[in-house]
Design a protein around this motif. Structure first.
Motif: not given
Length: 214
Positions: A96-125
């Motif tokens: 799950d992309g919501a828990g990156l700090d669970t899988y990666f140490a602080d400062g371990e990643i150099d570059q991050l990509y987000l491509n065509f993510s779910d827009p979750w258009p409703k305000t409550r989401h």
């Protein structure tokens, strides 16, 4: 990316630990051990069927790439696609992309990509959108200081929201493209499956690149 469940997917993932990690927390702080050699680490959150991350790994052998996907079937499709390529600078994660700090140490990643993510258009989401402030805080934690994010989408509403969210968080924009495929930025652009599909229909692709202020 939601696809029909495939019965072969889970057994495939479990039988290919060299390709994909199902327990990424065990590599926290030691992701370079998954690769042939230590190189700057690039992460795609929500890789879908893997076209982008595989293309990037082939094009940029000087970087190590991780493709992260929560859906087992989709992750299996990506891994199966990459298997015959034998790319020493590519590995996958089913998580799950919501828990990156669970899988990666602080400062371990150099570059991050987000491509065509779910827009979750409703305000409550709103809190589920991958450019919501809580996600940005998580990205900042695992990225190197002043680390950057590249974001692409076909959804104008999500793009406008993301511009506002990143700006409110204090991020610094390095580039904003309202029609990527008709810009100089498209030179060398590696497409995702969705991008290819929407661009073929003449739909504009939006892109931004931004980095954290500290």
């Amino acid at each position: 990316m939601r696809v029909k469940h495939k019965k072969w997917a889970e057994p495939y993932l479990e039988s290919h630990p060299e390709l994909i990690s199902l327990n990424p927390a065990e590599f926290k702080g030691n992701w370079q051990s998954r690769f042939e050699k230590a190189q700057p680490l690039h992460l795609e959150v929500g890789m879908g069927k893997g076209q982008f991350i595989i293309g990037m790994a082939k094009k940029y052998p000087q970087y190590n790439f991780i493709g992260l996907e929560i859906e087992s079937t989709v992750a299996a499709i990506a891994a199966k696609k990459a298997e015959p390529e034998h790319l020493p600078n590519l590995t996958f994660v089913r998580a799950d992309g919501a828990g990156l700090d669970t899988y990666f140490a602080d400062g371990e990643i150099d570059q991050l990509y987000l491509n065509f993510s779910d827009p979750w258009p409703k305000t409550r989401h709103e809190k589920r959108r991958l450019t919501y402030k809580s996600f940005l805080a998580n990205y900042q934690q695992v990225l190197v200081p002043k680390g950057s994010i590249e974001f692409k989408t076909d959804n104008m509403g999500l793009f406008q929201y993301s511009l506002t969210s990143l700006n409110n968080y204090g991020m610094i924009f390095d580039g904003v493209w309202l029609d990527l495929h008709h810009s100089d930025e498209n030179e060398g652009n590696v497409e995702t499956e969705y991008e290819q599909k929407f661009a073929a229909k003449g739909q504009p692709i939006y892109k931004l690149r931004a980095h954290f202020a500290k």
